[in-house]
Design a protein around this motif. Structure first.
Motif, PDB file in Angstrom:
ATOM      1  N   GLU A   1      20.356   9.274 -87.017  1.00  0.00           N
ATOM      2  CA  GLU A   1      20.353   8.730 -85.657  1.00  0.00           C
ATOM      3  C   GLU A   1      21.908   9.115 -85.207  1.00  0.00           C
ATOM      4  OE1 GLU A   1      18.117   4.676 -85.879  1.00  0.00           O
ATOM      5  OE2 GLU A   1      20.058   4.450 -87.010  1.00  0.00           O
ATOM      6  N   ALA A   2      22.965   9.167 -86.153  1.00  0.00           N
ATOM      7  CA  ALA A   2      24.384   9.501 -85.785  1.00  0.00           C
ATOM      8  C   ALA A   2      24.241  10.996 -85.362  1.00  0.00           C
ATOM      9  CB  ALA A   2      25.353   9.110 -87.012  1.00  0.00           C
ATOM     10  N   LEU A   3      23.603  11.663 -86.160  1.00  0.00           N
ATOM     11  CA  LEU A   3      23.409  13.286 -85.668  1.00  0.00           C
ATOM     12  C   LEU A   3      23.163  13.238 -84.371  1.00  0.00           C
ATOM     13  CD1 LEU A   3      24.319  15.972 -86.802  1.00  0.00           C
ATOM     14  CD2 LEU A   3      21.864  16.041 -87.873  1.00  0.00           C
ATOM     15  N   ALA A   4      21.932  12.563 -83.927  1.00  0.00           N
ATOM     16  CA  ALA A   4      21.260  12.622 -82.716  1.00  0.00           C
ATOM     17  C   ALA A   4      22.399  12.204 -81.652  1.00  0.00           C
ATOM     18  CB  ALA A   4      19.967  11.971 -82.938  1.00  0.00           C
ATOM     19  N   VAL A   5      23.085  11.091 -81.897  1.00  0.00           N
ATOM     20  CA  VAL A   5      23.961  10.716 -80.872  1.00  0.00           C
ATOM     21  C   VAL A   5      25.014  11.835 -80.788  1.00  0.00           C
ATOM     22  CG1 VAL A   5      25.681   9.157 -80.234  1.00  0.00           C
ATOM     23  CG2 VAL A   5      23.445   8.340 -81.321  1.00  0.00           C
ATOM     24  N   LEU A   6      25.711  12.345 -81.865  1.00  0.00           N
ATOM     25  CA  LEU A   6      26.697  13.339 -81.643  1.00  0.00           C
ATOM     26  C   LEU A   6      26.288  14.609 -80.871  1.00  0.00           C
ATOM     27  CD1 LEU A   6      28.470  13.089 -85.121  1.00  0.00           C
ATOM     28  CD2 LEU A   6      29.484  12.976 -82.693  1.00  0.00           C
ATOM     29  N   LEU A   7      25.160  15.073 -81.229  1.00  0.00           N
ATOM     30  CA  LEU A   7      24.464  16.108 -80.466  1.00  0.00           C
ATOM     31  C   LEU A   7      24.342  15.836 -79.034  1.00  0.00           C
ATOM     32  CD1 LEU A   7      21.761  17.575 -83.050  1.00  0.00           C
ATOM     33  CD2 LEU A   7      24.020  18.623 -82.481  1.00  0.00           C
ATOM     34  N   GLY A   8      23.967  14.675 -78.671  1.00  0.00           N
ATOM     35  CA  GLY A   8      23.895  14.237 -77.176  1.00  0.00           C
ATOM     36  C   GLY A   8      25.157  14.369 -76.266  1.00  0.00           C
ATOM     37  N   LEU A   9      26.031  13.928 -77.274  1.00  0.00           N
ATOM     38  CA  LEU A   9      27.704  13.924 -76.788  1.00  0.00           C
ATOM     39  C   LEU A   9      27.994  15.362 -76.380  1.00  0.00           C
ATOM     40  CD1 LEU A   9      29.199  10.876 -78.774  1.00  0.00           C
ATOM     41  CD2 LEU A   9      28.651  11.014 -76.232  1.00  0.00           C
ATOM     42  N   VAL A  10      27.593  16.033 -77.555  1.00  0.00           N
ATOM     43  CA  VAL A  10      28.225  17.687 -77.448  1.00  0.00           C
ATOM     44  C   VAL A  10      27.626  18.143 -76.082  1.00  0.00           C
ATOM     45  CG1 VAL A  10      28.097  19.871 -78.542  1.00  0.00           C
ATOM     46  CG2 VAL A  10      28.822  17.851 -79.792  1.00  0.00           C
ATOM     47  N   ALA A  11      26.003  17.989 -76.187  1.00  0.00           N
ATOM     48  CA  ALA A  11      25.263  18.580 -75.016  1.00  0.00           C
ATOM     49  C   ALA A  11      25.712  18.167 -73.655  1.00  0.00           C
ATOM     50  CB  ALA A  11      23.813  18.718 -75.160  1.00  0.00           C
TER      51      ALA A  11
ATOM     52  N   ARG B   1      28.541  16.977 -72.726  1.00  0.00           N
ATOM     53  CA  ARG B   1      29.974  17.651 -72.365  1.00  0.00           C
ATOM     54  C   ARG B   1      29.828  19.103 -72.120  1.00  0.00           C
ATOM     55  NH1 ARG B   1      32.529  16.269 -76.775  1.00  0.00           N
ATOM     56  NH2 ARG B   1      32.462  18.214 -77.838  1.00  0.00           N
ATOM     57  N   ARG B   2      28.941  19.863 -72.828  1.00  0.00           N
ATOM     58  CA  ARG B   2      28.842  21.269 -72.475  1.00  0.00           C
ATOM     59  C   ARG B   2      28.185  21.652 -71.297  1.00  0.00           C
ATOM     60  NH1 ARG B   2      29.225  24.719 -77.178  1.00  0.00           N
ATOM     61  NH2 ARG B   2      30.499  23.824 -78.459  1.00  0.00           N
ATOM     62  N   ALA B   3      27.301  20.498 -70.895  1.00  0.00           N
ATOM     63  CA  ALA B   3      26.778  20.796 -69.730  1.00  0.00           C
ATOM     64  C   ALA B   3      27.338  20.069 -68.501  1.00  0.00           C
ATOM     65  CB  ALA B   3      25.172  20.237 -69.778  1.00  0.00           C
ATOM     66  N   GLY B   4      28.300  19.690 -68.718  1.00  0.00           N
ATOM     67  CA  GLY B   4      29.229  18.890 -67.678  1.00  0.00           C
ATOM     68  C   GLY B   4      28.706  17.249 -67.319  1.00  0.00           C
ATOM     69  N   LEU B   5      27.704  17.010 -68.054  1.00  0.00           N
ATOM     70  CA  LEU B   5      26.875  15.736 -67.489  1.00  0.00           C
ATOM     71  C   LEU B   5      27.703  14.470 -68.323  1.00  0.00           C
ATOM     72  CD1 LEU B   5      23.337  16.866 -67.468  1.00  0.00           C
ATOM     73  CD2 LEU B   5      25.002  16.511 -65.639  1.00  0.00           C
ATOM     74  N   THR B   6      29.128  14.252 -68.088  1.00  0.00           N
ATOM     75  CA  THR B   6      29.787  13.245 -68.580  1.00  0.00           C
ATOM     76  C   THR B   6      30.451  12.502 -67.481  1.00  0.00           C
ATOM     77  OG1 THR B   6      31.786  14.792 -68.831  1.00  0.00           O
ATOM     78  CG2 THR B   6      30.279  14.372 -70.633  1.00  0.00           C
ATOM     79  N   THR B   7      30.937  11.357 -67.683  1.00  0.00           N
ATOM     80  CA  THR B   7      31.731  10.676 -66.728  1.00  0.00           C
ATOM     81  C   THR B   7      33.267  11.066 -66.516  1.00  0.00           C
ATOM     82  OG1 THR B   7      32.561   8.930 -68.199  1.00  0.00           O
ATOM     83  CG2 THR B   7      30.409   8.417 -67.171  1.00  0.00           C
ATOM     84  N   ALA B   8      34.076  10.564 -65.467  1.00  0.00           N
ATOM     85  CA  ALA B   8      35.286  10.997 -65.303  1.00  0.00           C
ATOM     86  C   ALA B   8      36.267  10.788 -66.315  1.00  0.00           C
ATOM     87  CB  ALA B   8      35.624  10.189 -64.001  1.00  0.00           C
ATOM     88  N   GLU B   9      35.809   9.892 -67.361  1.00  0.00           N
ATOM     89  CA  GLU B   9      36.703   9.360 -68.410  1.00  0.00           C
ATOM     90  C   GLU B   9      36.122  10.615 -69.382  1.00  0.00           C
ATOM     91  OE1 GLU B   9      39.153   7.604 -68.751  1.00  0.00           O
ATOM     92  OE2 GLU B   9      38.985   6.779 -66.616  1.00  0.00           O
ATOM     93  N   ARG B  10      36.564  11.854 -69.468  1.00  0.00           N
ATOM     94  CA  ARG B  10      36.251  12.672 -70.325  1.00  0.00           C
ATOM     95  C   ARG B  10      36.790  12.213 -71.781  1.00  0.00           C
ATOM     96  NH1 ARG B  10      37.865  17.944 -66.943  1.00  0.00           N
ATOM     97  NH2 ARG B  10      36.982  17.499 -64.885  1.00  0.00           N
ATOM     98  N   THR B  11      37.873  11.582 -72.052  1.00  0.00           N
ATOM     99  CA  THR B  11      38.518  11.270 -73.160  1.00  0.00           C
ATOM    100  C   THR B  11      37.390  10.135 -73.989  1.00  0.00           C
ATOM    101  OG1 THR B  11      39.433   9.375 -72.290  1.00  0.00           O
ATOM    102  CG2 THR B  11      40.756  11.549 -72.563  1.00  0.00           C
TER     103      THR B  11
END
Length: 329
Positions: A78-88, A90-100
């Motif tokens: 589960e932790a690995l799946a969440v981390l991959l989702g966060l990485v993907a 960020r790479r795709a630009g699909l994050t909120t304004a709070e990039r940190t």
């Protein structure tokens, strides 16, 4: 994770759902005997989880009122799946304004990962590549995103302050149908109540959003993603292009996706052989035409240009250049 430890965590999840749970109920859910449930409760108490014992006919165990939930517990997978989702994301630009927030969330999960899982993740990230490199995009504010999402769920009108691509600012009342992520950007689609027509808005161009009283009926017809893609394909640009292409939908969509062009069956006109093959009418709008000849060449399918004549000239010019190059020794 060992089975006893897993059952202790399952016991905690059951107690967190609220109310008093009898020993018999907990034993049945965990697949153990009553005395084992009591031992698991003692383990939770040793971990400073305030489990209370309730006596009487309907007694059992419950969590003390006001108990604050512990940190989120994830298995290795589960932790690995969440981390991959966060990485993907960020790479795709699909994050909120709070990039940190993306980075700190990743760091917190990585800190609790076992070393062998962390090493596997590092190896995966080194081997991972993304075909889409959107670069620096203006991401929407998290609060704005959640406000519009709440309006979508509860079918409430929302007031937005919007700046269009020409820099014009306006305040609009939107009946939002859904939020769509496409090509590294966030969009909201819905009815612009002021004009009574469907519109698609980029979230990074919305300065503020405020829920309004009232409600609206959910529309019938295409889903939000289909509405956004259709809007791209029919947007106002300088050139209107109409083609007939001999091929299947899959062959054409591989080069002209739904966000670029619309397709429909081509009905043979008088004098045309109706058995001559499967032709589709393709319509699209473009600000420039110089990219289309290369796309038509890559299709490797018979095609007819109905309009504009300028595209026909560009295709002929490309064919002449290719022919000239091919004949050189």
């Amino acid at each position: 994770m060992s089975r006893p430890t897993g059952r202790v965590l399952t016991l905690l999840e059951l107690l967190q759902s609220g109310g008093t749970r009898t020993v018999a109920e907990l034993a049945d859910r965990l697949g153990v005997e009553g005395r084992t449930v009591r031992r698991y409760v003692d383990q939770l108490i040793d971990l400073d989880v305030p489990v209370e014992s309730v006596r009487g006919r309907y007694g059992g165990y419950r969590l003390a009122p006001g108990y604050r939930l512990p940190p989120l517990m994830l298995s290795d997978d589960e932790a690995l799946a969440v981390l991959l989702g966060l990485v993907a994301g960020r790479r795709a630009g699909l994050t909120t304004a709070e990039r940190t927030a993306n980075e700190t969330a990743s760091a917190k999960i990585r800190r609790v990962l076992p070393k062998h899982i962390a090493r596997r993740l590092d190896a995966l990230l080194e081997a991972l590549a993304f075909t889409d490199q959107p670069g620096e995009l203006d991401q929407p504010d998290a609060g704005l995103l959640l406000t519009i999402a709440d309006a979508v769920r509860h079918r409430r009108p929302v007031s937005i302050r919007y700046t269009d691509r020409d820099g014009r600012r306006s305040e609009r009342t939107l009946h939002a149908y859904g939020i769509v992520a496409h090509a590294g950007r966030w969009y909201v689609t819905g009815e612009d109540a002021g004009v009574g027509e469907d519109r698609t808005f980029r979230l990074d161009r919305i300065a503020a959003a405020r829920a309004l009283p009232g409600s609206f009926e959910a529309p019938v017809g295409p889903a939000p993603a289909e509405r956004v893609l259709s809007g791209f394909a029919t947007a106002e640009y300088r050139h209107e292009v109409t083609l007939r292409i001999h091929g299947t939908v899959e062959q054409i969509r591989a080069h002209l996706p739904a966000s670029v062009a619309s397709l429909e069956e081509h009905e043979p006109t008088a004098g045309q052989d109706p058995t001559a093959g499967h032709w589709l009418r393709v319509e699209l709008r473009a600000q420039e035409l110089d990219w289309l000849p290369r796309v038509l060449a890559s299709l490797d399918r018979p095609f007819v240009i109905e309009r504009p004549d300028a595209l026909r000239d560009l295709v002929i010019a490309l064919a002449d250049r290719l022919t000239s190059c091919a004949r050189q020794v």
